[in-house]
Design a protein around this motif. Sequence first.
Motif, PDB file in Angstrom:
ATOM      1  N   GLU A  84       0.840  -1.188   0.000  1.00 64.35           N
ATOM      2  CA  GLU A  84       0.000   0.000   0.000  1.00 64.35           C
ATOM      3  C   GLU A  84       0.870   1.231   0.000  1.00 64.35           C
ATOM      4  O   GLU A  84       1.691   1.422   0.898  1.00 64.35           O
ATOM      5  N   GLU A  85       0.704   2.092  -0.969  1.00 65.37           N
ATOM      6  CA  GLU A  85       1.521   3.302  -1.063  1.00 65.37           C
ATOM      7  C   GLU A  85       1.026   4.312  -0.039  1.00 65.37           C
ATOM      8  O   GLU A  85      -0.128   4.708  -0.036  1.00 65.37           O
ATOM      9  N   LYS A  86       1.901   4.724   0.855  1.00 63.46           N
ATOM     10  CA  LYS A  86       1.520   5.629   1.932  1.00 63.46           C
ATOM     11  C   LYS A  86       2.292   6.933   1.905  1.00 63.46           C
ATOM     12  O   LYS A  86       2.318   7.655   2.885  1.00 63.46           O
ATOM     13  N   GLU A  87       2.929   7.254   0.791  1.00 64.64           N
ATOM     14  CA  GLU A  87       3.760   8.454   0.762  1.00 64.64           C
ATOM     15  C   GLU A  87       2.946   9.729   0.563  1.00 64.64           C
ATOM     16  O   GLU A  87       3.408  10.806   0.862  1.00 64.64           O
ATOM     17  N   GLU A  88       1.719   9.618   0.089  1.00 68.94           N
ATOM     18  CA  GLU A  88       0.947  10.805  -0.265  1.00 68.94           C
ATOM     19  C   GLU A  88       0.730  11.761   0.909  1.00 68.94           C
ATOM     20  O   GLU A  88       0.808  12.972   0.735  1.00 68.94           O
ATOM     21  N   PRO A  89       0.442  11.267   2.140  1.00 70.47           N
ATOM     22  CA  PRO A  89       0.281  12.205   3.240  1.00 70.47           C
ATOM     23  C   PRO A  89       1.492  13.109   3.433  1.00 70.47           C
ATOM     24  O   PRO A  89       1.356  14.271   3.780  1.00 70.47           O
ATOM     25  N   ILE A  90       2.707  12.545   3.231  1.00 73.50           N
ATOM     26  CA  ILE A  90       3.919  13.344   3.401  1.00 73.50           C
ATOM     27  C   ILE A  90       3.991  14.392   2.298  1.00 73.50           C
ATOM     28  O   ILE A  90       4.277  15.556   2.544  1.00 73.50           O
ATOM     29  N   LYS A  91       3.688  13.991   1.049  1.00 81.46           N
ATOM     30  CA  LYS A  91       3.721  14.937  -0.052  1.00 81.46           C
ATOM     31  C   LYS A  91       2.696  16.044   0.154  1.00 81.46           C
ATOM     32  O   LYS A  91       2.956  17.210  -0.079  1.00 81.46           O
ATOM     33  N   SER A  92       1.479  15.655   0.598  1.00 82.38           N
ATOM     34  CA  SER A  92       0.433  16.646   0.765  1.00 82.38           C
ATOM     35  C   SER A  92       0.798  17.631   1.865  1.00 82.38           C
ATOM     36  O   SER A  92       0.422  18.791   1.819  1.00 82.38           O
ATOM     37  N   GLN A  93       1.547  17.149   2.896  1.00 81.89           N
ATOM     38  CA  GLN A  93       1.945  18.047   3.962  1.00 81.89           C
ATOM     39  C   GLN A  93       2.932  19.097   3.442  1.00 81.89           C
ATOM     40  O   GLN A  93       2.854  20.276   3.795  1.00 81.89           O
ATOM     41  N   ILE A  94       3.850  18.667   2.576  1.00 84.07           N
ATOM     42  CA  ILE A  94       4.780  19.618   1.962  1.00 84.07           C
ATOM     43  C   ILE A  94       3.993  20.634   1.139  1.00 84.07           C
ATOM     44  O   ILE A  94       4.273  21.827   1.160  1.00 84.07           O
ATOM     45  N   ASN A  95       2.957  20.165   0.415  1.00 82.24           N
ATOM     46  CA  ASN A  95       2.129  21.067  -0.374  1.00 82.24           C
ATOM     47  C   ASN A  95       1.404  22.082   0.506  1.00 82.24           C
ATOM     48  O   ASN A  95       1.183  23.218   0.091  1.00 82.24           O
ATOM     49  N   VAL A  96       1.023  21.663   1.712  1.00 81.11           N
ATOM     50  CA  VAL A  96       0.366  22.579   2.643  1.00 81.11           C
ATOM     51  C   VAL A  96       1.292  23.730   2.999  1.00 81.11           C
ATOM     52  O   VAL A  96       0.878  24.897   3.024  1.00 81.11           O
ATOM     53  N   PHE A  97       2.578  23.431   3.271  1.00 78.08           N
ATOM     54  CA  PHE A  97       3.542  24.489   3.594  1.00 78.08           C
ATOM     55  C   PHE A  97       3.619  25.514   2.451  1.00 78.08           C
ATOM     56  O   PHE A  97       3.587  26.725   2.683  1.00 78.08           O
ATOM     57  N   GLU A  98       3.709  25.004   1.219  1.00 78.65           N
ATOM     58  CA  GLU A  98       3.814  25.895   0.066  1.00 78.65           C
ATOM     59  C   GLU A  98       2.529  26.690  -0.135  1.00 78.65           C
ATOM     60  O   GLU A  98       2.564  27.876  -0.477  1.00 78.65           O
ATOM     61  N   LYS A  99       1.399  26.032   0.106  1.00 77.13           N
ATOM     62  CA  LYS A  99       0.115  26.712  -0.050  1.00 77.13           C
ATOM     63  C   LYS A  99      -0.028  27.841   0.962  1.00 77.13           C
ATOM     64  O   LYS A  99      -0.511  28.928   0.632  1.00 77.13           O
ATOM     65  N   ILE A 100       0.409  27.587   2.200  1.00 76.41           N
ATOM     66  CA  ILE A 100       0.346  28.622   3.236  1.00 76.41           C
ATOM     67  C   ILE A 100       1.198  29.825   2.838  1.00 76.41           C
ATOM     68  O   ILE A 100       0.772  30.981   2.978  1.00 76.41           O
ATOM     69  N   LYS A 101       2.385  29.558   2.328  1.00 80.44           N
ATOM     70  CA  LYS A 101       3.269  30.668   1.911  1.00 80.44           C
ATOM     71  C   LYS A 101       2.610  31.488   0.796  1.00 80.44           C
ATOM     72  O   LYS A 101       2.688  32.721   0.785  1.00 80.44           O
ATOM     73  N   GLN A 102       1.951  30.798  -0.140  1.00 77.03           N
ATOM     74  CA  GLN A 102       1.289  31.497  -1.242  1.00 77.03           C
ATOM     75  C   GLN A 102       0.142  32.364  -0.735  1.00 77.03           C
ATOM     76  O   GLN A 102      -0.041  33.503  -1.179  1.00 77.03           O
ATOM     77  N   ILE A 103      -0.633  31.821   0.204  1.00 79.32           N
ATOM     78  CA  ILE A 103      -1.781  32.565   0.745  1.00 79.32           C
ATOM     79  C   ILE A 103      -1.308  33.794   1.522  1.00 79.32           C
ATOM     80  O   ILE A 103      -1.879  34.885   1.397  1.00 79.32           O
ATOM     81  N   ILE A 104      -0.268  33.626   2.338  1.00 74.69           N
ATOM     82  CA  ILE A 104       0.251  34.741   3.135  1.00 74.69           C
ATOM     83  C   ILE A 104       0.819  35.829   2.223  1.00 74.69           C
ATOM     84  O   ILE A 104       0.595  37.029   2.447  1.00 74.69           O
ATOM     85  N   GLY A 105       1.513  35.411   1.194  1.00 79.76           N
ATOM     86  CA  GLY A 105       2.067  36.361   0.234  1.00 79.76           C
ATOM     87  C   GLY A 105       3.120  37.279   0.837  1.00 79.76           C
ATOM     88  O   GLY A 105       3.678  37.008   1.900  1.00 79.76           O
ATOM     89  N   GLU A 106       3.362  38.396   0.177  1.00 78.98           N
ATOM     90  CA  GLU A 106       4.411  39.320   0.625  1.00 78.98           C
ATOM     91  C   GLU A 106       3.934  40.255   1.724  1.00 78.98           C
ATOM     92  O   GLU A 106       4.730  40.759   2.512  1.00 78.98           O
ATOM     93  N   ARG A 107       2.638  40.491   1.789  1.00 76.21           N
ATOM     94  CA  ARG A 107       2.125  41.496   2.730  1.00 76.21           C
ATOM     95  C   ARG A 107       1.604  40.912   4.035  1.00 76.21           C
ATOM     96  O   ARG A 107       1.305  41.648   4.961  1.00 76.21           O
ATOM     97  N   GLY A 108       1.461  39.586   4.120  1.00 77.85           N
ATOM     98  CA  GLY A 108       0.905  38.980   5.328  1.00 77.85           C
ATOM     99  C   GLY A 108      -0.604  38.857   5.241  1.00 77.85           C
ATOM    100  O   GLY A 108      -1.250  39.415   4.347  1.00 77.85           O
ATOM    101  N   ILE A 109      -1.177  38.116   6.189  1.00 74.46           N
ATOM    102  CA  ILE A 109      -2.619  37.883   6.189  1.00 74.46           C
ATOM    103  C   ILE A 109      -3.101  37.659   7.614  1.00 74.46           C
ATOM    104  O   ILE A 109      -2.370  37.151   8.471  1.00 74.46           O
ATOM    105  N   ASN A 110      -4.324  38.046   7.878  1.00 76.70           N
ATOM    106  CA  ASN A 110      -4.932  37.797   9.180  1.00 76.70           C
ATOM    107  C   ASN A 110      -5.109  36.292   9.394  1.00 76.70           C
ATOM    108  O   ASN A 110      -5.479  35.571   8.450  1.00 76.70           O
ATOM    109  N   MET A 111      -4.853  35.816  10.600  1.00 79.71           N
ATOM    110  CA  MET A 111      -4.907  34.381  10.890  1.00 79.71           C
ATOM    111  C   MET A 111      -6.269  33.780  10.576  1.00 79.71           C
ATOM    112  O   MET A 111      -6.368  32.674  10.030  1.00 79.71           O
ATOM    113  N   SER A 112      -7.337  34.493  10.909  1.00 79.67           N
ATOM    114  CA  SER A 112      -8.679  33.939  10.662  1.00 79.67           C
ATOM    115  C   SER A 112      -8.927  33.749   9.171  1.00 79.67           C
ATOM    116  O   SER A 112      -9.532  32.762   8.745  1.00 79.67           O
ATOM    117  N   LYS A 113      -8.438  34.691   8.357  1.00 78.49           N
ATOM    118  CA  LYS A 113      -8.597  34.552   6.908  1.00 78.49           C
ATOM    119  C   LYS A 113      -7.758  33.392   6.372  1.00 78.49           C
ATOM    120  O   LYS A 113      -8.173  32.684   5.446  1.00 78.49           O
TER     121      LYS A 113
END
Length: 460
Positions: A357-386
């Motif tokens: 059973e291939e179980k590597e996807e959770p690790i890959k998706s977690q890395i994607n979460v880090f990148e997604k958070i950086k994209q959402i925050i952007g250069e100016r920052g963002i409110n935590m609730s948003k």
Amino acid sequence: MNLIDEYVEIVSKYIDSPEIFIKATGCWLISATLGRFVKIPHLPQKYPRPNLYVALASPPLFMRRSTLATIAKSIYRKAYARFLKEEPDSQTYKEINERFIEEFTIEGICDHIEATGHEDYVLYSNEFGMVLKRTKSKHLAGMLSVMSKLHDGLPHTQTLSQRGGKTGTRYIPEGLYVTMLVEMQEPKQYLDKLMLSQGFLRRLILFPQKYEDIDLHRYKPLLSVERLGMWRDFEKFSVEVSNRMKEISNFVKLNEKEIEIEFSSTDIIDYINKYDKDLRRYAKSSKDPKSIYYGALPIFLTKLCVIYALADVDNKPVEIAGEYKINVSERHLTSASKIIKDILSRIKEVLEEIVLEEKEEPIKSQINVFEKIKQIIGERGINMSKLMQRLNIKKSELKPILETMFERDELFVVKHRTSGRPAIVVFTNRKVAERYKTLNKGLSSELYDASNYKDFLETW
């Protein structure tokens, strides 16, 4: 007479669990009550003791694993109580109950041990599969490491925020004797390839059963008058275990240290060493991921030999070179080998289900979460609730991710007071965060980074 064989005979009169389950809980019982009195100096570990981590794995209901675990736990409590006090009282049983750790979080285990202060403990769970499932989340990822350290008798320190006069560290002392008795459903629901390569699983003796292993010849009627004397028989057996505890502990007092194991024949040592070497040769030639678990079998075999030697009430400690030692003989090896062979015959299919059973996807998706958070925050920052709205994630799920980003120096948070609730703004650039804090200096702003992020996470 061997206490494990007697335990199997008594329990089998009343319970139709698979015989290997009954043997497994019998071995755990002897390990938990008698194992702490001895050490195996032939092994390379710092604390080479016969403590077993035992897991019963099967579909629910028909194997009666919960009933069986309850019986083993009850006999343990009765035997240990009589060992501590001839006429046990409520305080005695309180001390016994304190030895059971059923809260499987790092904080829960550390706090339990610190609050009770015993030298030996039992990790116990009727739903261990869910414990394993939860350890896949980031905030419990270190749980398996802590359980491995407990198995090996090694210390553990967890650093905490000292804000507001709180305790600065949680600490597990060195040299504890810890066993485990847990249950779960089919392992493939909870175990994965990553767990197989980590250390914890190689310390866990897994006893798997499937529906096809139900033996109708062992069936015991659900309602049976024969069970009227069941708990009385278990009570009598607990006295025998307690008497053996007292006997072995008296020799420990004479030695003024743990009793060492003495193998009655070099043939036993040669047999186990050959088994170990053969498994290493197989791992080298086959590159089979399953060999990671197979490599632990010689250690399991050694410990089970010692467990059977301790359960052999006719096997008295003998004085050798001024010290009392206890012999492990060929018959103990034979009994232990039967258990290992049973495990090996069933574990292969379980491990194949995990490996394939291939179980590597959770690790890959977690890395994607880090990148997604950086994209959402952007250069100016963002409110935590948003940020949470954009991610569609709960605070409990986001916290461990933020912790990782803080530790990587990839996240900066400014928290400041407004007329209502505190405003929390998240940044990925320190200079932008510092500039924002300066602009809002009249609002009692505070900047959190890798040096103080725990203060923020504790109050958020």
